[in-house]
Design an enzyme around this catalytic site. Sequence first.
Site, short mmCIF file in Angstrom:
data_model
loop_
_atom_site.label_atom_id
_atom_site.label_comp_id
_atom_site.label_asym_id
_atom_site.label_seq_id
_atom_site.Cartn_x
_atom_site.Cartn_y
_atom_site.Cartn_z
N ASP A 68 0.55 -1.41 -0.14
CA ASP A 68 -0.03 0.00 -0.02
C ASP A 68 0.77 1.36 -0.16
O ASP A 68 1.98 1.14 0.38
CB ASP A 68 -0.99 0.09 1.08
CG ASP A 68 -0.25 0.07 2.53
OD1 ASP A 68 0.72 -0.80 2.61
OD2 ASP A 68 -0.69 0.67 3.51
N ASP A 99 8.81 4.22 -1.15
CA ASP A 99 8.12 3.66 0.14
C ASP A 99 7.09 2.86 -0.20
O ASP A 99 5.66 3.17 -0.38
CB ASP A 99 7.78 4.70 1.10
CG ASP A 99 7.20 4.40 2.51
OD1 ASP A 99 7.29 3.14 2.62
OD2 ASP A 99 6.74 5.25 3.10
N GLU A 133 -0.10 -0.92 5.76
CA GLU A 133 0.78 -0.41 6.87
C GLU A 133 0.72 1.16 7.02
O GLU A 133 0.65 1.73 7.97
CB GLU A 133 2.20 -0.61 6.24
CG GLU A 133 3.38 -0.41 7.12
CD GLU A 133 3.80 0.91 7.08
OE1 GLU A 133 4.72 1.39 8.03
OE2 GLU A 133 3.74 1.69 6.07
N GLU A 134 0.30 1.92 5.78
CA GLU A 134 0.27 3.10 5.90
C GLU A 134 -0.77 3.93 6.59
O GLU A 134 -0.72 5.14 7.18
CB GLU A 134 0.34 3.93 4.39
CG GLU A 134 1.48 3.39 3.50
CD GLU A 134 2.70 4.27 4.10
OE1 GLU A 134 2.61 4.95 4.79
OE2 GLU A 134 3.86 4.04 3.42
#
EC number: 3.5.1.18
Length: 376
Positions: A68, A99, A133-134
């Site tokens: 993600d 990222d 995760e973000e």
Amino acid sequence: MHTNVLNLSKKLINISSISPRDLGCQEILIKRLQLLGFFIERINLKDTKNFWAYRGKGKTVTFLGHTDVVPAGSTRKWKTSPFVATIKDGKLFGRGSADMKGSIAAMLIAVENFIKKFPNHKGRISFLITSDEETSGKNGIRKVVSILKEKKEVIDFCLVGEPTSEKILGDCVKNGRRGSLSADLMIYGTQGHIAYPKLFLNPIHNSIPFLLDLSNLIFDKGNLFFEPTSIQISKIFSEKNCTLNMIPGELRVFFNIRFNTLVNKKKIIRIVENLLNKYLIKYSIFWTYHAKPFLSSSNFLLNLLTKCIYKHTNIIPKIKNNGGTSDARFIFNLTDKIIEFGLPNLTIHKVNEYVYINDLLKLQNIYYSFLEKLLL
């Protein structure tokens, strides 16, 4: 030489997998891993895609990552389309390039090359990938780790591909992360006409000495692996239904504390609440515990990765356990042998995010050497 890692990075960047959506990134990875003989376990939880993949037997080396990305922000400020991977001046532009889709591509190509050369390697190689995760992380690695623990899965070593490098690839690694604790503080006064301050208690005026001391609190001096614990006030506002000729009855303050292994949640809360009581402030406070600090116990893993980085960059990395939290904190429930290393983070979450194409190849080679040293 760049073709494989570059092409895979581009494929992943071209998918607008804004957290927690994956939109097909993981299936690209899964298909390639299946061709290498990996067993795949999809662990999809509500709106989040996760998978656990492994090949071989024995001591397990796990690559941890996320597919993600954060939103692109204002697309007008981008020089290129954020979800169309674009090569320009030796750089690969696109949301997630640093990222961390570039790191995931480097991991996978490194593993492909390693298995092709050493199909009968010792040990077990595994991947743990999430699409959450973000943002909240509630249906990502946190829950997957619990599921793996129930199944008695073992991880011996974990490499997290977060963008830890700062100015150039290889200058920084992380072998720990700070904890995070947030507070929602309500300070009470008495509402009234602004022309009669003696009749009422202004919570803004009353809280200024406290807020000054709060912002200057010293919890510890830090140590070899961590900076001193820090506190930042993020938002202050009085009650909504208060006009300019009124003393507000309430003041709301939000702040966050990033703390190292020298202090804990209970000690921090005690220090802050003692300070509130010192100034005789009437208050209510709600604490949110986001993450516990951790420090890897494995100097072996740190030294091994340092040698790999030096081999391909001629740089000896510094240990810098600053920055935000990562999914490594959840893996700590399965293993305390964790290291984080990835691409430079100069442009992460910014417009015009990019990585140097040469860095993708170097990172792939570092991950490959990491596998060689652990599994041969």
